[in-house]
Design an enzyme around this catalytic site. Structure first.
Site, PDB file in Angstrom:
ATOM      1  CB  VAL A  19      -0.977   0.042   1.201  1.00 16.27           C
ATOM      2  CG1 VAL A  19      -2.051  -1.036   1.055  1.00 16.27           C
ATOM      3  CG2 VAL A  19      -0.254  -0.100   2.521  1.00 16.27           C
ATOM      4  CB  SER A  20       0.669   4.317  -1.980  1.00 18.89           C
ATOM      5  OG  SER A  20       0.661   3.534  -3.148  1.00 18.89           O
ATOM      6  CB  THR A  21      -0.703   6.420   2.321  1.00 19.58           C
ATOM      7  OG1 THR A  21      -1.969   5.784   2.494  1.00 19.58           O
ATOM      8  CG2 THR A  21      -0.670   7.163   0.994  1.00 19.58           C
TER       9      THR A  21
END
Length: 194
Positions: A19-21
């Site tokens: 996941v990016s964040t």
């Protein structure tokens, strides 16, 4: 989305999730990878797909061996671009590793999955060729407009004449001339020799 029954492989099923964040959760991906039968799952939490260094992916790639299948929830969790995905697929192919993207139903152990591998490689090559072609066309257009391409010269024509005079006539060393003009000795040497 319902993911099909457990995958089959000659080697191990190894999962990767990202996941990016930090605010996003890995739960959906991890659950899908467990249902698929992954015995080992690596992940990156809060790491953008645009990052070249992803510790979880790096560990997964080091862990994989011939016959293993890297299982991901979606293709965009693995690669940051078509070029990056194609490079990873080429690496997997060379190492005898398969890829399975659960959401897209891609499995390189199947004929359809092999087709996807070749399509990705062709698209990436097409993309590289387009970039190269556009770059060359831009350079040619700049030349036609009289633009000088490349790095700007560090020494003006006047300073080149002064450097030649200092080195050849006055016996000044390249290093001393470089200090005088605020450039490297190699720059003075190229200017004087040219």
């Amino acid at each position: 989305m319902v993911i099909g029954p457990q995958l089959e492989a000659t080697g191990r099923l190894v999962g990767y999730a990202r996941v990016s964040t930090k605010a996003q959760k890995l739960d959906l991906q991890l659950d899908a990878l467990r249902r698929a039968g992954c015995e080992q799952i690596f992940h990156d939490h809060g790491v953008s797909g645009a990052k070249t260094k992803r510790p979880g992916l790096d560990r997964a790639l080091a862990y994989l061996r011939t016959g293993d299948v890297l299982v991901i929830y979606k293709l965009d969790r693995l690669g940051r671009s078509v070029e990056h995905l194609a490079a990873l697929l080429r690496e997997f192919h060379a190492r005898g590793i398969h890829l399975c993207a659960l959401s897209e139903g891609i499995d390189t152990q199947t004929i359809g999955g092999k087709l996807v591998f070749h399509v990705f490689s062709a698209v990436a090559e097409f993309q590289r060729d387009l970039i190269r072609e556009n770059t060359l066309a831009g350079l040619e257009a700049a030349r036609e407009r009289g633009k000088r391409l490349g790095r700007p010269k560090r020494l003006s024509a006047q300073k080149v004449r002064e450097a030649r005079r200092a080195v050849h006539r006055d016996g000044v060393s390249y290093a001393a001339a470089a200090r005088r003009f605020g450039v490297s000795p190699a720059t003075v040497w190229r200017a004087v020799a040219g």
